[in-house]
Design a protein around this motif. Structure first.
Motif, mmCIF file in Angstrom:
data_model
loop_
_atom_site.group_PDB
_atom_site.id
_atom_site.type_symbol
_atom_site.label_atom_id
_atom_site.label_comp_id
_atom_site.label_asym_id
_atom_site.label_seq_id
_atom_site.Cartn_x
_atom_site.Cartn_y
_atom_site.Cartn_z
ATOM 1 N N UNK A 1 0.834 -1.194 -0.005
ATOM 2 C CA UNK A 1 -0.152 -0.060 0.103
ATOM 3 C C UNK A 1 0.925 1.400 0.162
ATOM 4 N N UNK A 2 0.169 2.515 -0.187
ATOM 5 C CA UNK A 2 0.984 3.490 -0.348
ATOM 6 C C UNK A 2 1.829 4.237 0.748
ATOM 7 N N UNK A 3 1.451 3.475 2.180
ATOM 8 C CA UNK A 3 2.073 3.738 3.093
ATOM 9 C C UNK A 3 3.138 2.959 3.288
ATOM 10 N N UNK A 4 3.314 1.857 2.668
ATOM 11 C CA UNK A 4 4.583 0.980 3.025
ATOM 12 C C UNK A 4 5.814 1.332 2.315
ATOM 13 N N UNK A 5 6.902 1.153 3.002
ATOM 14 C CA UNK A 5 8.101 1.679 2.426
ATOM 15 C C UNK A 5 8.484 0.656 1.405
ATOM 16 N N UNK A 6 9.255 1.085 0.087
ATOM 17 C CA UNK A 6 9.383 0.059 -0.821
ATOM 18 C C UNK A 6 10.576 -0.948 -0.299
ATOM 19 N N UNK A 7 10.682 -2.270 -0.632
ATOM 20 C CA UNK A 7 11.821 -3.045 -0.195
ATOM 21 C C UNK A 7 11.328 -3.821 1.033
ATOM 22 N N UNK A 8 10.019 -3.224 1.893
ATOM 23 C CA UNK A 8 9.614 -3.988 2.962
ATOM 24 C C UNK A 8 9.116 -5.376 2.585
ATOM 25 N N UNK A 9 9.338 -6.210 3.205
ATOM 26 C CA UNK A 9 8.467 -7.634 2.933
ATOM 27 C C UNK A 9 7.197 -7.677 3.307
ATOM 28 N N UNK A 10 6.437 -8.261 2.252
ATOM 29 C CA UNK A 10 5.148 -8.416 2.239
ATOM 30 C C UNK A 10 4.782 -9.480 2.922
ATOM 31 N N UNK A 11 3.169 -9.349 3.502
ATOM 32 C CA UNK A 11 2.657 -10.701 3.795
ATOM 33 C C UNK A 11 2.128 -11.363 2.637
ATOM 34 N N UNK A 12 1.559 -12.662 2.870
ATOM 35 C CA UNK A 12 1.002 -13.315 2.043
ATOM 36 C C UNK A 12 -0.862 -13.500 1.864
ATOM 37 N N UNK A 13 -1.296 -12.898 3.034
ATOM 38 C CA UNK A 13 -2.694 -12.854 3.095
ATOM 39 C C UNK A 13 -3.537 -13.945 2.536
ATOM 40 N N UNK A 14 -3.007 -15.278 2.860
ATOM 41 C CA UNK A 14 -3.768 -16.225 2.126
ATOM 42 C C UNK A 14 -5.118 -16.483 2.826
ATOM 43 N N UNK A 15 -5.087 -16.166 4.245
ATOM 44 C CA UNK A 15 -6.610 -16.405 4.865
ATOM 45 C C UNK A 15 -7.598 -15.335 4.518
ATOM 46 N N UNK A 16 -7.200 -14.307 3.761
ATOM 47 C CA UNK A 16 -8.300 -13.616 3.169
ATOM 48 C C UNK A 16 -9.301 -14.315 2.282
ATOM 49 N N UNK B 1 -9.883 -19.653 12.965
ATOM 50 C CA UNK B 1 -11.587 -19.602 12.553
ATOM 51 C C UNK B 1 -11.941 -18.499 11.788
ATOM 52 N N UNK B 2 -10.907 -17.427 11.250
ATOM 53 C CA UNK B 2 -11.400 -16.471 10.537
ATOM 54 C C UNK B 2 -10.670 -16.381 9.287
ATOM 55 N N UNK B 3 -11.492 -16.672 8.029
ATOM 56 C CA UNK B 3 -11.009 -16.674 6.619
ATOM 57 C C UNK B 3 -12.026 -16.388 5.891
ATOM 58 N N UNK B 4 -11.536 -15.958 4.498
ATOM 59 C CA UNK B 4 -12.363 -15.715 3.432
ATOM 60 C C UNK B 4 -12.594 -16.943 2.497
ATOM 61 N N UNK B 5 -13.574 -16.913 1.707
ATOM 62 C CA UNK B 5 -14.023 -17.993 1.083
ATOM 63 C C UNK B 5 -13.957 -17.792 -0.684
ATOM 64 N N UNK B 6 -13.278 -16.781 -1.059
ATOM 65 C CA UNK B 6 -13.093 -16.460 -2.426
ATOM 66 C C UNK B 6 -12.392 -17.447 -3.128
ATOM 67 N N UNK B 7 -11.418 -18.273 -2.406
ATOM 68 C CA UNK B 7 -10.713 -19.571 -2.897
ATOM 69 C C UNK B 7 -10.873 -20.767 -2.171
ATOM 70 N N UNK B 8 -10.742 -21.994 -2.513
ATOM 71 C CA UNK B 8 -11.108 -23.121 -1.992
ATOM 72 C C UNK B 8 -10.564 -23.271 -0.599
ATOM 73 N N UNK B 9 -10.984 -24.289 0.099
ATOM 74 C CA UNK B 9 -10.317 -24.648 1.345
ATOM 75 C C UNK B 9 -9.197 -25.276 1.117
ATOM 76 N N UNK B 10 -7.958 -24.890 1.778
ATOM 77 C CA UNK B 10 -6.847 -25.536 1.652
ATOM 78 C C UNK B 10 -6.354 -26.393 2.890
ATOM 79 N N UNK B 11 -7.332 -26.574 3.904
ATOM 80 C CA UNK B 11 -7.141 -27.466 4.910
ATOM 81 C C UNK B 11 -6.984 -28.807 4.283
ATOM 82 N N UNK B 12 -5.838 -29.777 4.919
ATOM 83 C CA UNK B 12 -5.727 -31.005 4.459
ATOM 84 C C UNK B 12 -5.125 -30.896 3.003
#
Ligand code: HEC
Length: 223
Positions: A120-135, A144-155
């Motif tokens: 985002x515009x407030x993040x310094x360039x070169x700073x490591x990003x997260x993966x935000x997979x749970x979104x 317990x908190x996760x989005x469902x745009x993608x399939x469940x990756x449990x197991x």
């Protein structure tokens, strides 16, 4: 003294959307579709500027973005040929790990999957990003908190028969998963998943931690 919006000014403002809507309703459809799209792009381009980690170049669409967006907005499907060509182009971008090692530490993978920081515009360039997979995905059963745009990756690993990360049987699953994380459009032309390796969102080391999270039989995804 506090300024109060005068009621006559306010009531004029309240009518604005009605005037705008009626103006749009009066446009010829061909005119509206082509020109509104071009105007919207011009407004976007002229009102953006480079700001820390966000660069104006992000507005440049490659073929996958452009053709998938226009197919979606026109309500048409991509042709099979276009889909196959786009997937082949994306698959060519996938780079296997330089040292041949596909796996890092699943605990760091879980932290990355949880972490939605970066880009985002407030993040310094070169700073490591997260993966935000749970979104978009369920991963471990404990979270317990996760989005469902993608399939469940449990197991994810267990369901694909991965009992030993180094075995020859696991190789196709390992290579597919790496390629999916590197460039999700390699297997699904209009995938909504970020292209983590291809766009430099995550480093090879970070992708290895996520590989361990998804495939290690001991990780919380597979327990
Ligand atoms: C913006 C939403 C979004 C985010 C964020 C996202 N994904 Fe996905 N992912 C998807 C969608 C949608 C699919 C299914 C469609 C497809 O295959 O592209 C998918 C598919 C996958 C698959 C393939 C599943 C299979 O059964 O073949 C894997 C593996 C995966 N994601 C892992 C991840 C990991 C790990 C992360 C975090 C680094 C992540 N995803 C982040 C949306 C997302």
């Amino acid at each position: 003294m506090r300024k109060v919006i005068s009621s006559s000014w306010f009531s004029k403002l309240a009518w604005m959307p009605v005037f705008l809507l009626s103006a749009c309703a009066g446009m010829k459809p061909e005119f509206a579709a082509q020109d509104l799209d071009r105007w919207a792009q011009e407004v976007l381009k002229s009102s953006f500027r480079d700001e820390k980690a966000v660069k104006v170049s992000i507005l440049q669409q490659d073929r996958s973005n452009a053709e998938c967006s226009s197919a979606r907005s026109s309500g048409l499907e991509l042709s099979d040929q276009a889909r196959q060509e786009i997937e082949a182009e994306n698959l060519k971008t996938v780079r296997p790990p330089e040292d041949g090692q596909y796996f890092g530490d699943f605990k760091q993978g879980e932290a990355l999957a949880q972490d939605g920081r970066g880009m985002t515009w407030s993040d310094a360039p070169g700073q490591a990003n997260g993966g935000q997979c749970y979104n978009c995905h369920q991963l471990s059963a404990q979270e317990l908190s996760y989005g469902t745009l993608g399939p469940s990756l449990y197991h994810y690993g267990v369901n694909r028969g991965v009992t030993d990360l180094q075995s020859a049987v696991s190789k196709p699953v390992v290579e597919y998963t790496w390629a999916k994380l590197w460039n999700a459009k390699s297997f699904n032309a209009c995938s909504a998943m970020p292209r983590y390796g291809h766009h430099g969102i995550l480093s090879q080391a970070q992708i290895k931690h996520l590989m361990a999270l998804l495939l290690d039989p001991q990780s919380p995804v597979n327990r």
